[in-house]
Design a protein around this motif. Structure first.
Motif, short mmCIF file in Angstrom:
data_model
loop_
_atom_site.label_atom_id
_atom_site.label_comp_id
_atom_site.label_asym_id
_atom_site.label_seq_id
_atom_site.Cartn_x
_atom_site.Cartn_y
_atom_site.Cartn_z
N ALA A 159 -37.46 0.47 -15.35
CA ALA A 159 -37.28 1.42 -16.44
C ALA A 159 -38.17 1.03 -17.62
O ALA A 159 -38.34 -0.14 -17.94
CB ALA A 159 -35.81 1.44 -16.87
N GLY A 160 -38.74 2.05 -18.27
CA GLY A 160 -39.60 1.80 -19.41
C GLY A 160 -41.04 1.57 -19.04
O GLY A 160 -41.86 1.23 -19.91
N GLY A 161 -41.40 1.71 -17.75
CA GLY A 161 -42.79 1.57 -17.34
C GLY A 161 -43.20 0.16 -16.99
O GLY A 161 -44.37 -0.09 -16.68
N GLY A 162 -42.27 -0.81 -17.04
CA GLY A 162 -42.61 -2.18 -16.66
C GLY A 162 -42.53 -2.37 -15.16
O GLY A 162 -42.40 -1.43 -14.39
N GLY A 163 -42.61 -3.64 -14.75
CA GLY A 163 -42.51 -3.93 -13.33
C GLY A 163 -43.37 -5.12 -12.96
O GLY A 163 -43.81 -5.89 -13.82
N SER A 164 -43.61 -5.28 -11.68
CA SER A 164 -44.40 -6.40 -11.20
C SER A 164 -45.24 -5.95 -10.02
O SER A 164 -44.93 -4.96 -9.34
CB SER A 164 -43.49 -7.56 -10.77
OG SER A 164 -42.61 -7.15 -9.74
#
Length: 217
Positions: A159-164
């Protein structure tokens, strides 16, 4: 005792064979030569069927030549972390991946990039537009070093455009698929699946080294 000149009865023959039969094999065995292998062992990909095969070290090494025209290919042990690479919402939509978790790899038999996302039924293939993937590689040329069939780009969006984003061996992706398939509950997977996913990505992060020279698409 059987008298001279007389054939053994079927019952006595079966009894003798059962006594002489070696005990059944236990534990994991190489799927190529049947040698015993430990719980932690390398894998080989069958390029035609996409099946993973458990192997001993000797058989595994037979298929490590990346330039050889072979039916099987050894799965390497490389883990990389792309700290600067993110796939934004527009790029994600262009890749036509409907969920926030997917792995991408090049299928050498089909000569194209393919994408899969895990779910309650296992791994579902998503048609990957070639031009969309080429745009990602153009922005991050290091991705061109992804080894066909045996390495995947594992992407998780939050959520919010983050990630890995990680480069991982293909068997690690199928391990995650198997875990989620057994734990998946409801529409979004449920808490157990999310906990397993968090633990899996923590292990991947621990094993990964930074990939240099990566930009953001």
């Amino acid at each position: 005792m059987i008298a001279a000149g007389r054939s053994a009865s079927p019952a006595s023959t079966l009894l003798r064979l059962s006594r002489d039969r070696p005990p059944p094999a236990t534990g994991e065995r190489c799927e190529m030569c049947a040698e015993p292998i430990g719980e932690e062992h390398p894998h080989v990909v069958n390029l035609d069927s996409r099946a993973l095969m458990c192997g001993c070290r000797a058989c595994y090494l037979l298929f490590t030549d990346e330039g050889a025209q072979l039916r099987y290919r050894a799965v390497p042990e490389r883990y990389l972390h792309f700290a600067g690479l993110t796939v934004d919402g527009r790029a994600w939509d262009e890749l036509q991946i409907p969920v926030g978790l997917a792995f991408l790899f090049r299928n050498s038999v089909q000569d194209r990039m393919v994408a899969f996302y895990p779910g309650p039924a296992g791994a579902t293939e998503s048609e990957l537009p070639l031009d969309a993937w080429e745009a990602v590689v153009e922005a991050s040329p290091v991705l061109a070093g992804l080894r066909p069939d045996v390495e995947a780009l594992l992407i998780r969006r939050t959520a919010g455009g983050g990630g890995s984003c990680h480069l991982v061996p293909i068997d690690a992706c199928y391990e995650l698929v198997g875990q989620l398939r057994t734990l998946w509950r409801g529409f979004d997977g449920g808490s157990e699946a999310r906990t397993a996913m968090d633990a899996f990505f923590a292990r991947v992060a621990d094993r990964s080294r930074p990939a240099e020279g990566v930009g953001a698409p």
